[in-house]
Each structure stands twice: as C-alpha cells, then as structure tokens.
Design a protein around this motif. Sequence first.
Motif, PDB file in Angstrom:
ATOM      1  N   LYS A  53     -17.303  -7.870 -23.512  1.00  0.00           N
ATOM      2  CA  LYS A  53     -17.507  -9.319 -23.436  1.00  0.00           C
ATOM      3  C   LYS A  53     -17.581  -9.926 -24.853  1.00  0.00           C
ATOM      4  O   LYS A  53     -17.004 -10.980 -25.110  1.00  0.00           O
ATOM      5  CB  LYS A  53     -18.797  -9.600 -22.664  1.00  0.00           C
ATOM      6  CG  LYS A  53     -18.845 -10.951 -22.049  1.00  0.00           C
ATOM      7  CD  LYS A  53     -19.982 -11.025 -21.061  1.00  0.00           C
ATOM      8  CE  LYS A  53     -19.891 -12.351 -20.372  1.00  0.00           C
ATOM      9  NZ  LYS A  53     -20.894 -12.515 -19.361  1.00  0.00           N
ATOM     10  N   ARG A  54     -18.267  -9.225 -25.763  1.00  0.00           N
ATOM     11  CA  ARG A  54     -18.385  -9.694 -27.136  1.00  0.00           C
ATOM     12  C   ARG A  54     -17.019  -9.762 -27.816  1.00  0.00           C
ATOM     13  O   ARG A  54     -16.741 -10.672 -28.576  1.00  0.00           O
ATOM     14  CB  ARG A  54     -19.295  -8.756 -27.921  1.00  0.00           C
ATOM     15  CG  ARG A  54     -19.476  -9.125 -29.388  1.00  0.00           C
ATOM     16  CD  ARG A  54     -20.341  -8.114 -30.138  1.00  0.00           C
ATOM     17  NE  ARG A  54     -19.870  -6.740 -30.032  1.00  0.00           N
ATOM     18  CZ  ARG A  54     -18.935  -6.207 -30.817  1.00  0.00           C
ATOM     19  NH1 ARG A  54     -18.363  -6.905 -31.725  1.00  0.00           N
ATOM     20  NH2 ARG A  54     -18.591  -4.937 -30.659  1.00  0.00           N
ATOM     21  N   LYS A  55     -16.158  -8.818 -27.489  1.00  0.00           N
ATOM     22  CA  LYS A  55     -14.816  -8.787 -28.076  1.00  0.00           C
ATOM     23  C   LYS A  55     -13.855  -9.742 -27.384  1.00  0.00           C
ATOM     24  O   LYS A  55     -12.729  -9.913 -27.836  1.00  0.00           O
ATOM     25  CB  LYS A  55     -14.254  -7.374 -28.006  1.00  0.00           C
ATOM     26  CG  LYS A  55     -14.921  -6.404 -28.943  1.00  0.00           C
ATOM     27  CD  LYS A  55     -14.354  -5.016 -28.786  1.00  0.00           C
ATOM     28  CE  LYS A  55     -12.882  -4.950 -28.911  1.00  0.00           C
ATOM     29  NZ  LYS A  55     -12.327  -4.708 -30.192  1.00  0.00           N
ATOM     30  N   SER A  62     -19.361  -1.206 -32.521  1.00  0.00           N
ATOM     31  CA  SER A  62     -20.786  -1.417 -32.753  1.00  0.00           C
ATOM     32  C   SER A  62     -21.519  -0.081 -32.725  1.00  0.00           C
ATOM     33  O   SER A  62     -20.973   0.945 -32.327  1.00  0.00           O
ATOM     34  CB  SER A  62     -21.350  -2.342 -31.678  1.00  0.00           C
ATOM     35  OG  SER A  62     -21.373  -1.678 -30.440  1.00  0.00           O
ATOM     36  N   ARG A 110     -20.941  -5.043 -22.207  1.00  0.00           N
ATOM     37  CA  ARG A 110     -21.435  -6.044 -23.158  1.00  0.00           C
ATOM     38  C   ARG A 110     -20.533  -6.130 -24.383  1.00  0.00           C
ATOM     39  O   ARG A 110     -20.212  -7.215 -24.863  1.00  0.00           O
ATOM     40  CB  ARG A 110     -22.863  -5.715 -23.570  1.00  0.00           C
ATOM     41  CG  ARG A 110     -23.484  -6.770 -24.483  1.00  0.00           C
ATOM     42  CD  ARG A 110     -24.769  -6.325 -25.065  1.00  0.00           C
ATOM     43  NE  ARG A 110     -24.447  -5.245 -26.005  1.00  0.00           N
ATOM     44  CZ  ARG A 110     -25.304  -4.351 -26.428  1.00  0.00           C
ATOM     45  NH1 ARG A 110     -26.534  -4.362 -26.004  1.00  0.00           N
ATOM     46  NH2 ARG A 110     -24.953  -3.429 -27.284  1.00  0.00           N
ATOM     47  N   ASN A 111     -20.091  -4.993 -24.875  1.00  0.00           N
ATOM     48  CA  ASN A 111     -19.209  -4.992 -26.031  1.00  0.00           C
ATOM     49  C   ASN A 111     -17.826  -5.523 -25.689  1.00  0.00           C
ATOM     50  O   ASN A 111     -17.182  -6.158 -26.522  1.00  0.00           O
ATOM     51  CB  ASN A 111     -19.123  -3.584 -26.636  1.00  0.00           C
ATOM     52  CG  ASN A 111     -20.316  -3.293 -27.500  1.00  0.00           C
ATOM     53  OD1 ASN A 111     -20.369  -3.693 -28.645  1.00  0.00           O
ATOM     54  ND2 ASN A 111     -21.308  -2.624 -26.940  1.00  0.00           N
ATOM     55  N   PRO A 124     -15.394 -11.650 -38.243  1.00  0.00           N
ATOM     56  CA  PRO A 124     -16.110 -10.540 -37.623  1.00  0.00           C
ATOM     57  C   PRO A 124     -15.396  -9.227 -37.901  1.00  0.00           C
ATOM     58  O   PRO A 124     -14.179  -9.183 -37.997  1.00  0.00           O
ATOM     59  CB  PRO A 124     -16.093 -10.887 -36.132  1.00  0.00           C
ATOM     60  CG  PRO A 124     -14.958 -11.823 -35.952  1.00  0.00           C
ATOM     61  CD  PRO A 124     -14.814 -12.555 -37.268  1.00  0.00           C
ATOM     62  N   ASP A 149     -12.618   1.552 -31.878  1.00  0.00           N
ATOM     63  CA  ASP A 149     -12.685   0.216 -31.302  1.00  0.00           C
ATOM     64  C   ASP A 149     -11.391  -0.172 -30.592  1.00  0.00           C
ATOM     65  O   ASP A 149     -10.891  -1.287 -30.733  1.00  0.00           O
ATOM     66  CB  ASP A 149     -13.035  -0.804 -32.396  1.00  0.00           C
ATOM     67  CG  ASP A 149     -13.673  -2.053 -31.836  1.00  0.00           C
ATOM     68  OD1 ASP A 149     -13.349  -3.149 -32.336  1.00  0.00           O
ATOM     69  OD2 ASP A 149     -14.487  -1.956 -30.912  1.00  0.00           O
TER      70      ASP A 149
END
Length: 187
Positions: A182-184, A39, A179-180, A34, A131
């Motif tokens: 959590k994705r990370k 994002s 949300r980001n 990834p 990021d």
Amino acid sequence: MANLPRQDDSLQSSSKDKSSKDRHPFSSQRHSEPRTTSSESIKAVAIYEVVKGVGALLGAVALWSWHTDLERWLIMATASWQQVFGQLLAPQVDSAVEIAQQASKNWPLFLLLIFAYASLRFLEAYGLWQDKTWAYWFGVFGYGIFIPLELYYLIVSPFDWFKLAILVLNIIIVMVVYRNMKRKGLI
C-alpha cells in the motif's frame, strides 16, 4: 593590502548554490525522493524466508545422508527429543517422523521437492530484499492462501499452540507485506 576587507565567503557560496540550482532544477528534489529500497520489516520477512530455505536445505542434506538408515536415526532423535523436552510439540514431532519415513522410501523425489521449496524461499527473499513488485504479490498470496486452512485446522482439531503461532506469524507477515504494498502504491 592586509587591511583590506575580505569578501564574505558565505556570499560566494550562496551565489554558487543559487547558480548550481539554476543549472540543476531537480537537484533539491533528488534528496527528498523516497528511497526505492525495501523497508526494515520487509527485510525481516526476507530473512525469515532465507531461514526457511536454509532449514529446507539442511533437511535435504539430512535426507540424502541418512536415507538408508533414516528409521534408526528417527528413533534416536525422537527419544532424545522426548528426554529433553517431554511431550512438547509431540504431535509435530510425530508428524515430522511420518513425513521422514515416507521421504526415506522415495528420497529422490522428496529431495527434488525440498530443493524446489528452498528455491522458492530464496527467490522470494531476493525479490523482497531488492524491493521487487512480484515478490510482494508472491508473499501476500503465498502466505495468505494458508490462513483459511490454518484457521480450519485450528478450529476442527484439538487446540495446539504451535498451530496458533504459525497462524499468527502468517497473519503478521501478510499484514507487513500488504502495508508495504500500500505504501508503494501497488494496491
């Protein structure tokens, strides 16, 4: 010799690919890892932070330029606003006028506060764009802390579309950043 069969190039390339895979066992995994960039939704939040920072700096320039004649400028700006937009956002305009009047009395302190605010906005924007984990936490806490206050003022004061829009925008930003996170795998 012209009639001799040619070697199949695909066999050579596949044997080269196989030998290169043997030499670099993680080469195929390198392409499926990834990305570590932010994002598009996080970049949108970062751009929003930059816009807020630039707006604060423009306010600082206006305060510095007009601090001696701010009262007259505010009267003209308010009259122009009412002529063009009527009573649209009248409570917000009145509140901005009161803050500007206080700022003109103690303008060096207000300039310092504005520059500090703009610096925080730019710092958060940089962190989100790059990021950085700290920027995600800063964003969630920075926006999340105001949601209960905005709900309170929306309930106890007369209904205001502007306050509702700010509340909805802050909730969306917290959801996007959460949300980001959590994705990370940060939470």
